[in-house]
Write a protein that holds these residues in place. Structure first.
Motif, PDB file in Angstrom:
ATOM      1  N   ALA A  90       0.935  -1.284   0.146  1.00 46.68           N
ATOM      2  CA  ALA A  90       0.055   0.131  -0.198  1.00 46.68           C
ATOM      3  C   ALA A  90       0.917   1.293   0.171  1.00 46.68           C
ATOM      4  O   ALA A  90       0.594   2.174  -0.496  1.00 46.68           O
ATOM      5  CB  ALA A  90      -0.757  -0.094   1.224  1.00 46.68           C
ATOM      6  N   VAL A  91       1.877   1.271   0.912  1.00 46.39           N
ATOM      7  CA  VAL A  91       3.025   2.409   0.939  1.00 46.39           C
ATOM      8  C   VAL A  91       3.385   2.744  -0.502  1.00 46.39           C
ATOM      9  O   VAL A  91       3.602   3.677  -0.966  1.00 46.39           O
ATOM     10  CB  VAL A  91       3.781   2.260   1.895  1.00 46.39           C
ATOM     11  CG1 VAL A  91       5.137   3.268   1.844  1.00 46.39           C
ATOM     12  CG2 VAL A  91       3.086   2.332   3.123  1.00 46.39           C
ATOM     13  N   MET A  92       3.985   1.678  -1.225  1.00 45.25           N
ATOM     14  CA  MET A  92       4.321   1.601  -2.317  1.00 45.25           C
ATOM     15  C   MET A  92       3.599   2.447  -3.424  1.00 45.25           C
ATOM     16  O   MET A  92       4.135   3.491  -4.114  1.00 45.25           O
ATOM     17  CB  MET A  92       4.668   0.302  -2.978  1.00 45.25           C
ATOM     18  CG  MET A  92       5.879  -0.449  -2.605  1.00 45.25           C
ATOM     19  SD  MET A  92       6.256  -2.169  -3.361  1.00 45.25           S
ATOM     20  CE  MET A  92       6.366  -1.878  -4.907  1.00 45.25           C
ATOM     21  N   PHE A  93       2.479   2.244  -3.550  1.00 42.96           N
ATOM     22  CA  PHE A  93       1.493   2.864  -4.559  1.00 42.96           C
ATOM     23  C   PHE A  93       1.141   4.013  -3.936  1.00 42.96           C
ATOM     24  O   PHE A  93       0.843   5.066  -4.825  1.00 42.96           O
ATOM     25  CB  PHE A  93       0.082   1.831  -4.582  1.00 42.96           C
ATOM     26  CG  PHE A  93       0.575   0.530  -5.636  1.00 42.96           C
ATOM     27  CD1 PHE A  93       0.393   0.762  -7.121  1.00 42.96           C
ATOM     28  CD2 PHE A  93       0.812  -0.726  -5.061  1.00 42.96           C
ATOM     29  CE1 PHE A  93       0.565  -0.107  -7.774  1.00 42.96           C
ATOM     30  CE2 PHE A  93       0.947  -1.633  -5.921  1.00 42.96           C
ATOM     31  CZ  PHE A  93       1.019  -1.522  -7.409  1.00 42.96           C
ATOM     32  N   PHE A  94       1.081   4.248  -2.626  1.00 42.19           N
ATOM     33  CA  PHE A  94       0.841   5.536  -2.102  1.00 42.19           C
ATOM     34  C   PHE A  94       1.763   6.759  -2.318  1.00 42.19           C
ATOM     35  O   PHE A  94       1.641   7.718  -2.948  1.00 42.19           O
ATOM     36  CB  PHE A  94       0.741   5.430  -0.634  1.00 42.19           C
ATOM     37  CG  PHE A  94       0.213   6.693   0.018  1.00 42.19           C
ATOM     38  CD1 PHE A  94      -0.899   7.627  -0.055  1.00 42.19           C
ATOM     39  CD2 PHE A  94       1.471   7.451   0.646  1.00 42.19           C
ATOM     40  CE1 PHE A  94      -0.981   8.702   0.626  1.00 42.19           C
ATOM     41  CE2 PHE A  94       1.204   8.645   1.512  1.00 42.19           C
ATOM     42  CZ  PHE A  94       0.192   9.119   1.290  1.00 42.19           C
ATOM     43  N   ILE A  95       3.185   6.224  -2.516  1.00 37.39           N
ATOM     44  CA  ILE A  95       4.182   7.178  -2.729  1.00 37.39           C
ATOM     45  C   ILE A  95       4.228   7.429  -4.237  1.00 37.39           C
ATOM     46  O   ILE A  95       4.415   8.827  -4.739  1.00 37.39           O
ATOM     47  CB  ILE A  95       5.632   6.617  -2.308  1.00 37.39           C
ATOM     48  CG1 ILE A  95       5.397   6.270  -0.753  1.00 37.39           C
ATOM     49  CG2 ILE A  95       6.769   7.105  -2.873  1.00 37.39           C
ATOM     50  CD1 ILE A  95       6.776   5.712  -0.239  1.00 37.39           C
ATOM     51  N   ASN A  96       4.126   6.139  -4.980  1.00 43.30           N
ATOM     52  CA  ASN A  96       4.197   6.731  -6.411  1.00 43.30           C
ATOM     53  C   ASN A  96       3.617   5.270  -7.281  1.00 43.30           C
ATOM     54  O   ASN A  96       4.369   4.416  -7.461  1.00 43.30           O
ATOM     55  CB  ASN A  96       5.941   6.759  -6.998  1.00 43.30           C
ATOM     56  CG  ASN A  96       5.808   7.379  -8.514  1.00 43.30           C
ATOM     57  OD1 ASN A  96       5.119   6.990  -9.232  1.00 43.30           O
ATOM     58  ND2 ASN A  96       6.928   7.984  -8.564  1.00 43.30           N
ATOM     59  N   PRO A  97       2.450   5.401  -7.766  1.00 40.19           N
ATOM     60  CA  PRO A  97       1.744   4.237  -8.312  1.00 40.19           C
ATOM     61  C   PRO A  97       2.621   3.721  -9.545  1.00 40.19           C
ATOM     62  O   PRO A  97       2.558   2.705  -9.744  1.00 40.19           O
ATOM     63  CB  PRO A  97       0.274   4.894  -8.548  1.00 40.19           C
ATOM     64  CG  PRO A  97       0.177   5.997  -7.734  1.00 40.19           C
ATOM     65  CD  PRO A  97       1.468   6.627  -7.411  1.00 40.19           C
ATOM     66  N   LEU A  98       3.026   4.783 -10.372  1.00 39.77           N
ATOM     67  CA  LEU A  98       3.514   4.330 -11.736  1.00 39.77           C
ATOM     68  C   LEU A  98       5.043   3.679 -11.474  1.00 39.77           C
ATOM     69  O   LEU A  98       5.376   2.631 -11.604  1.00 39.77           O
ATOM     70  CB  LEU A  98       3.950   5.551 -12.379  1.00 39.77           C
ATOM     71  CG  LEU A  98       4.892   5.446 -13.794  1.00 39.77           C
ATOM     72  CD1 LEU A  98       3.825   4.433 -14.554  1.00 39.77           C
ATOM     73  CD2 LEU A  98       5.081   6.481 -14.333  1.00 39.77           C
ATOM     74  N   ALA A  99       5.680   4.200 -10.288  1.00 40.72           N
ATOM     75  CA  ALA A  99       6.962   3.412 -10.097  1.00 40.72           C
ATOM     76  C   ALA A  99       6.805   2.196  -9.367  1.00 40.72           C
ATOM     77  O   ALA A  99       7.530   1.229  -9.362  1.00 40.72           O
ATOM     78  CB  ALA A  99       7.847   4.661  -9.111  1.00 40.72           C
ATOM     79  N   ALA A 100       5.605   1.866  -8.509  1.00 37.85           N
ATOM     80  CA  ALA A 100       5.457   0.952  -7.861  1.00 37.85           C
ATOM     81  C   ALA A 100       5.098  -0.074  -8.935  1.00 37.85           C
ATOM     82  O   ALA A 100       5.517  -1.224  -8.834  1.00 37.85           O
ATOM     83  CB  ALA A 100       4.315   0.993  -6.593  1.00 37.85           C
TER      84      ALA A 100
END
Length: 949
Positions: free
Chosen positions: A535-545
């Motif tokens: 969840a934190v991955m997509f919260f920080i940067n969905p594209l990069a995640a």
């Protein structure tokens, strides 16, 4: 002395009991414990010293100076030095690297940035959230690390041994990249601290150190060379350097905390801002008359208020403005991604697992201690910053700690040491991870050079260090710390999610050997940690995640295709077992229904050298059902049992090579019929029991070796794996096929007697199992199916009622239909039902058969053949089947109408009860199927189709 299989261990020497094995081993004993570090191995056989130490086996060149001549045929290594003394304990090996990596560049250079943009309240909330995610991961990491010996590679080793090579290899590379980017961000932090404190206009060495982009890159290069030199020397110098740096950082921290209390209010110099105009003496005040921003003497200044509730109130909430270093607007997400990098150093200790005395103790204790200590320090610094520094100071000077310190060089030393130590820790951690991945040979020759160890103790991955150093050099060209930071968080979060997933899988699998000594975890914490990390991955940067996960999936596929077979005991096998057992218990055989019928086949195989075409054909016909290869080993149990395990492994290797989706069952019996009876009764489990017995045809002809057919079929498979097959599998196929006994070259060596063969068919029918006899499948080429047909010859009238004849007829239709549903067959063949018509009843019979096919939802062409073509009776009883003249006429009909068919299905009556008629029964089968294409003779004993839902 301690006696180990094949090893005799003394105080300072080792005796190895096989002359083919040459090894140099360092030994030490402490009390009852014996530890060994295999420094060098060279063997013609499988290495005996597979994992007697945390470091594992190092495959290197033959050491010099060992004594080959020793009594008793042993190899003797004398005067070996202790390796345990060179290992690291909890404080220098785990706690210190974790603390320094967590503090890194964030503590001294970005706390003001975080508090100034987000405010004290949101910053503390972010900090709690970051540490909550990290703590869940540390709990999972501690559980895995205390469930057995941990070798080098840290998180990679744990994940790969828990989730398997595919997950381990992909996450290993991701974690390696995370360490490389972390080293880059810390190097950039070092350069920023150096230029801010020493090389800028107000710096101590402003006139000596230039501050252009090229010079900043040079400073970073010099710092990386320093780190590389320390890493080249080895882990011992790294530990010593880390302790010295740790002391320097602690002194700097203490001075910062003391300065917050001791320093009175003053104006601190900041960068240029639109809030003031250069070369003017002006100031901006708050309602409480506190100076927030001013310009004096040509410099922009902001107020350090010392302890002030008003300052805390002003700093309590967020105020996102443009980042003066990147000129990019900030937000909660941007600030959180930067702050999260300040807590990503929890793996620094685990990365050194191969260099620790007791990883199972040091990793959980050292990592948890480091997390607690750094959380308190971060929280205190954030609170003190909000109490004493104006918002303008925090917005415009990330290096504010330098100006408020009682002695400026303390902060300069601290920030330089913190960033340099973090760069050092992540550089050596990256090299260890890459070396561990390379040693496991998951990516073949691509990474193989990076597994080479050099140094005085053969424990330093020199080439892995060089590659890591080169990659960091390339990344720091970007030059902006805040630009690189989100990528570091992304890579680490993906690694954390996999650690939590591994722990979750181990907990859920509930294997008896999963007994970690660390108790403060459960599958709930592991699952929550996994979900939070993603969840934190997509919260920080969905594209990069998405890109990071995509890269992980790509690496997963690469390892799946080119990776070697491993025997690591991955948890996926435990999870599969757990789920299979649960659902097998729910699969109630009493609830089976005809509309859910599917073939569950037991093929009684003699020798794969001759029966592979039949095995491959049955693999197509199983329709997702059970498929068992059963083999009978003839002989006494005492004699045959010694070779049973080896034969079973050979059969499994054959299954792997040929990609058959089948299970293997072996049994030992005095005769083939007794063994077949045992297999038919005992094969399968619960509701998954064979309902159809498949047999090869019985005759005295010399069997044809289909060795080459196996390789040819594999080479014609999916092009994605063709290269791997051609490069690796031929040798294995040759080895596996050669492990099976040679085919008989005369009729005398036939081990199955006619009476036994017919007896097997009788036994199957008595056990209420369908029977299929296969003949002429050496003629079948699955890659030449185009424009062919699948012909069904019922030879008698089929009705949907309860008669035994109809059970065979409907099974014929069902099996032919299933085969025609397979992709390779459906697109290349036509299903035909060939019906024998009685005189004057052609239209009526054709209409009846078409209606039957419609009711059964079977798409097929109906071909009517008149009795005049051969005067073939439609009587299906055994007596008429034994009439050889009848079978000759039927054979001629099939030759006339089905010569170009790819497969023929026809009926097989039950064997005669009289044993004296067995040879006549076999002769009838042989006459019927002679000179025809591949043929399946079918006898049904159960309902397999229904017209209702």
């Amino acid at each position: 002395r301690v006696l180990v299989p094949h090893l005799l261990v003394g105080q300072n020497f080792v005796l190895v009991q096989r002359p083919a094995l040459v090894a140099r081993v360092n030994m030490t004993t402490e009390g009852d414990a014996v530890e060994a570090s295999v420094v060098s191995i060279q063997s013609e056989l499988t290495p005996l010293l597979s994992s007697i130490s945390n470091d594992g086996v190092r495959h290197l060149q033959e050491p010099k100076g060992f004594d080959k001549e020793s009594p008793g045929g042993f190899l003797c290594f004398k005067n070996c030095k202790s390796s345990l003394s060179s290992k690291l304990s909890t404080l220098p090996g785990v706690a210190v690297p974790c603390i320094l990596s967590i503090f890194s560049v964030i503590l001294f250079l970005r706390i003001g940035y975080v508090v100034g943009m987000s405010g004290v309240g949101p910053s503390l909330g972010m900090l709690v959230l970051c540490y909550f995610v990290v703590l869940l991961t540390v709990l999972s990491l501690s559980a895995i690390s205390t469930n057995g010996a941990i070798r080098g590679g840290g998180a990679y080793f744990m994940i790969s041994r828990a989730l398997g090579p595919e997950f381990g290899g992909s996450v290993g590379i991701i974690f390696y990249l995370a360490n490389v980017f972390a080293c880059s961000i810390n190097t950039l932090g070092f350069v920023e601290a150096l230029t801010t404190n020493l090389a800028e206009e107000t710096g101590i060495l402003a006139e000596i150190l230039p501050n252009t982009s090229n010079w900043r890159y040079l400073y970073g290069t010099v710092a990386l060379v320093f780190c590389l030199v320390i890493c080249f020397v080895g882990a011992s110098l790294f530990a010593m350097a880390s302790l010295v740096i740790f002391v320097a950082v602690m002194v700097a921290l203490i001075s910062v905390i003391v300065s917050f209390a001791a320093k009175n209010s003053f104006l601190a110099i900041v960068t240029s801002s639109s809030e003031c105009t250069n070369n003017t003496n002006s100031s901006i005040h708050t309602s409480d008359n506190d100076i927030l921003f001013a310009c004096h003497g040509g410099h922009c200044c902001a107020n350090y208020t010392s302890w002030s509730i008003s300052t805390l109130r002003n700093n309590l909430h967020s105020d996102y403005v443009e980042d003066y270093s990147t000129h990019v607007e900030t937000s909660f997400i941007v600030i959180f991604s930067v702050l999260f990098n300040g807590v990503t150093g929890i793996m620094a200790g685990a990365n050194m697992s191969g260099d620790l005395k007791n990883p199972s103790f040091s990793i959980p204790v050292g990592t948890l201690g480091a997390c607690l200590f750094t959380f308190v320090i971060y929280a205190v610094i954030m609170l003190f910053t909000g109490l004493t520094c104006s918002r303008s100071l925090l917005h415009n000077n990330y290096n504010y700690m330098l100006y408020i310190n009682v002695w400026h060089p303390f902060v300069t030393i601290g920030v330089l040491c913190a960033t340099l130590s973090s760069a050092l820790s992540t550089l050596i951690g990256a090299s260890r991870v890459l070396q561990a991945v390379s040693q496991d040979n998951l990516f073949g020759f691509v990474l193989r050079p990076f597994s080479i160890m050099k140094g005085s103790k053969r424990d330093n991955p020199i080439y892995a260090l060089l590659l890591s150093w080169i990659m960091v050099q390339a990344i720091i060209i970007i030059g902006e710390l805040n630009t690189v930071a989100p990528y570091v968080a992304m890579f680490f979060l993906l690694s954390y999610s996999m650690v939590n997933l591994a722990c979750f899988a181990l907990c859920v699998a509930s294997t008896p050997n999963y007994r970690p000594t660390f108790r403060f975890h459960s599958w709930h914490t592991a699952l929550l940690g996994f979900m939070c990390s993603v969840a934190v991955m997509f919260f920080i940067n969905p594209l990069a995640a998405g890109l990071a996960i995509g890269a992980g999936i790509l690496l997963f596929v690469i390892v799946s295709v080119i990776g070697p077979a491993t025997h690591w005991g991955e948890v996926s096998q435990g999870l599969i077992y757990h789920q299979v057992r649960k659902y097998l218990l729910r699969l109630d055989i009493r609830k089976r229904h005809v509309k859910l019928w599917r073939p569950q086949m037991l093929f009684l195989a003699s020798n794969p050298r001759a029966s592979y075409p039949m095995m491959d054909f049955i693999n197509d016909m199983k329709k997702g059902g059970l498929y068992i290869l059963g083999h009978v080993i003839i002989g006494s149990f005492e004699e045959a049992n010694a070779d049973l395990h080896e034969q079973f492994r050979t059969w499994l290797d054959f299954i792997d090579c040929t990609k058959l989706k089948a299970f293997v069952e072996l049994t030992i019996a005095e005769s083939v019929q007794m063994g077949a009876r045992s297999l038919m009764m005992n094969s399968g489990l619960g509701g998954m029991k064979p309902n159809t017995i498949m047999l090869g045809f019985y005759d005295d002809s010399i069997p044809k070796d289909t060795h080459n057919a196996v390789k040819t079929a594999l080479r014609r498979t999916n092009p994605l794996i063709r290269h791997c097959i051609d490069r690796n599998s031929d040798v294995k196929i040759e080895h596996v096929i050669d492990s099976f006994p040679a085919l008989r070259d005369n009729a005398i060596d036939q081990i199955v007697m006619p009476l036994e063969y017919v007896g097997i068919i009788k036994d199957a029918i008595l056990m209420q199992k369908n029977v299929c006899v296969l003949r002429n499948f050496s003629l079948l080429d699955k890659f030449q199916l185009r424009d062919g047909t699948i012909d069904v010859w019922p030879l008698y009238k089929i009705d949907l009622n309860e008669s035994g004849a109809d059970l065979t007829g409907t099974l014929l239709l069902q099996l032919a239909c299933i085969l025609h549903m397979v992709h390779e067959w459906k697109g290349s063949t036509v299903l035909r039902i060939i019906v024998l018509e009685k005189e004057g009843e052609k239209e009526k019979e054709e209409s009846r058969v078409k209606r039957l096919l419609h009711d059964l939802r079977i798409t097929a062409h109906v071909v009517m053949i008149s009795e005049g073509s051969g005067h073939v009776t439609s009587d299906s009883c055994t007596d008429s089947f034994l009439d050889l003249e009848v079978q000759r006429r039927r054979n001629r009909l099939m030759l006339e109408h089905s010569r170009e068919a790819r497969v023929i299905f026809t009926a097989l009556p039950a064997p005669p009860h009289d044993d004296h008629s067995c040879m006549q029964y076999l002769s009838a089968m042989s006459t019927l199927s002679a000179n025809l294409p591949s043929m399946v003779l079918v006898h049904g004993v159960e309902r397999v189709v229904t017209t209702s839902f």
